[in-house]
Write an enzyme that holds these catalytic residues in place. Structure first.
Site, PDB file in Angstrom:
ATOM      1  N   TYR A 134       0.866  -1.379  -0.162  1.00  0.00           N
ATOM      2  CA  TYR A 134      -0.023   0.131  -0.088  1.00  0.00           C
ATOM      3  C   TYR A 134       0.766   1.360   0.029  1.00  0.00           C
ATOM      4  O   TYR A 134       0.340   2.255  -0.058  1.00  0.00           O
ATOM      5  CB  TYR A 134      -0.890   0.145   1.241  1.00  0.00           C
ATOM      6  CG  TYR A 134      -1.948  -1.303   1.154  1.00  0.00           C
ATOM      7  CD1 TYR A 134      -2.791  -1.142  -0.110  1.00  0.00           C
ATOM      8  CD2 TYR A 134      -2.086  -2.021   2.280  1.00  0.00           C
ATOM      9  CE1 TYR A 134      -3.748  -2.231  -0.003  1.00  0.00           C
ATOM     10  CE2 TYR A 134      -2.898  -3.175   2.040  1.00  0.00           C
ATOM     11  CZ  TYR A 134      -3.667  -3.103   1.124  1.00  0.00           C
ATOM     12  OH  TYR A 134      -4.780  -4.377   1.105  1.00  0.00           O
TER      13      TYR A 134
ATOM     14  N   ASN B 181     -12.874   4.363  -2.053  1.00  0.00           N
ATOM     15  CA  ASN B 181     -11.790   3.269  -1.804  1.00  0.00           C
ATOM     16  C   ASN B 181     -12.559   2.525  -0.815  1.00  0.00           C
ATOM     17  O   ASN B 181     -12.205   2.900   0.417  1.00  0.00           O
ATOM     18  CB  ASN B 181     -10.417   3.404  -1.664  1.00  0.00           C
ATOM     19  CG  ASN B 181      -9.588   2.341  -1.333  1.00  0.00           C
ATOM     20  OD1 ASN B 181     -10.028   1.172  -1.175  1.00  0.00           O
ATOM     21  ND2 ASN B 181      -8.452   2.396  -1.388  1.00  0.00           N
TER      22      ASN B 181
ATOM     23  N   GLU C  91     -14.205   4.412  -8.411  1.00  0.00           N
ATOM     24  CA  GLU C  91     -13.801   3.637  -7.531  1.00  0.00           C
ATOM     25  C   GLU C  91     -12.139   3.576  -7.800  1.00  0.00           C
ATOM     26  O   GLU C  91     -11.474   3.463  -8.664  1.00  0.00           O
ATOM     27  CB  GLU C  91     -14.186   2.012  -7.657  1.00  0.00           C
ATOM     28  CG  GLU C  91     -13.605   0.973  -7.008  1.00  0.00           C
ATOM     29  CD  GLU C  91     -14.322  -0.347  -7.485  1.00  0.00           C
ATOM     30  OE1 GLU C  91     -15.019  -0.277  -8.388  1.00  0.00           O
ATOM     31  OE2 GLU C  91     -13.660  -1.386  -6.902  1.00  0.00           O
TER      32      GLU C  91
HETATM   33  C1  DQA Z   1      -7.734  -1.810  -1.148  1.00  0.00           C
HETATM   34  C2  DQA Z   1      -7.396  -3.435  -1.788  1.00  0.00           C
HETATM   35  C3  DQA Z   1      -8.338  -4.303  -0.948  1.00  0.00           C
HETATM   36  O1  DQA Z   1      -8.524  -5.558  -1.498  1.00  0.00           O
HETATM   37  C4  DQA Z   1      -8.226  -4.282   0.523  1.00  0.00           C
HETATM   38  O2  DQA Z   1      -9.097  -5.175   1.253  1.00  0.00           O
HETATM   39  C5  DQA Z   1      -7.730  -3.108   1.061  1.00  0.00           C
HETATM   40  C6  DQA Z   1      -7.263  -1.832   0.287  1.00  0.00           C
HETATM   41  C7  DQA Z   1      -6.653  -0.945  -1.986  1.00  0.00           C
HETATM   42  O3  DQA Z   1      -6.586   0.180  -1.939  1.00  0.00           O
HETATM   43  O4  DQA Z   1      -5.731  -1.535  -2.616  1.00  0.00           O
HETATM   44  O5  DQA Z   1      -8.166  -2.489   2.481  1.00  0.00           O
HETATM   45  O6  DQA Z   1      -8.912  -1.319  -1.413  1.00  0.00           O
END
Ligand code: DQA
Length: 156
Positions: A30, A81, A105
């Protein structure tokens, strides 16, 4: 809509569960930016685009639903998100459908390159667009995209 459907548009940026831990959470996936860093970058971008933004995060599905409902008639577009709720929440999908606003999204990671359970989104088919895998920049691209969408809707 902001009541006039004219600029300055107001965009709601919503973040789902565990995104409050950005910068400390699985940084290899992330990234190192915190949610506060992302909010600042979004605010700078919004200012350059001449739009207003509200920024909201919650770990609770019902609270996210209520925040989306509260946007009805007040906001012109939603960037979301939904994090893990992307893959589970019919309630968030229904709330987005109910308010009838353009939705972008965003995912920091490329959910299609990850575990199979992340490949399905309850939001993608009702969104104007989906940005995944481009890290925090994805929010800035989404801001550009929602503004371009609103400009195109108003016409020349
Ligand atoms: C997310 C991807 C999702 O699968 C995950 O549960 C997240 C973050 C992303 O930003 O890559 O919490 O939405």
């Amino acid at each position: 809509m902001n009541g006039t459907s004219a600029p300055p548009w107001r965009i709601l940026v919503i973040n789902g569960p565990n995104l409050n831990l950005l910068g400390r959470r699985e940084t290899g996936i992330y990234g190192a930016m915190t949610l506060a860093d992302i909010e600042s970058a979004c605010r700078r971008k919004a200012e350059s685009l001449g739009v207003e933004i509200d920024f909201h995060q919650s770990n609770h599905e019902g609270e996210l639903v209520e925040r989306i409902q509260a946007a009805m008639g007040v906001v012109d577009g939603i960037i979301i998100n939904p994090a893990a709720y992307t893959h589970t929440s019919i309630a968030i999908r229904d709330a987005l459908l109910a308010v009838n606003l353009p939705v972008m999204e965003v995912h920091l990671s490329n959910i299609h390159r990850r575990e199979a359970f992340r490949h399905h989104s309850y939001i993608s088919d009702i969104a104007e667009g989906v940005i995944a895998g481009l890290g925090a920049d994805g929010y800035l691209y989404a801001l550009d995209a929602v503004v371009r969408h609103l400009v195109a809707r108003v016409g020349p």
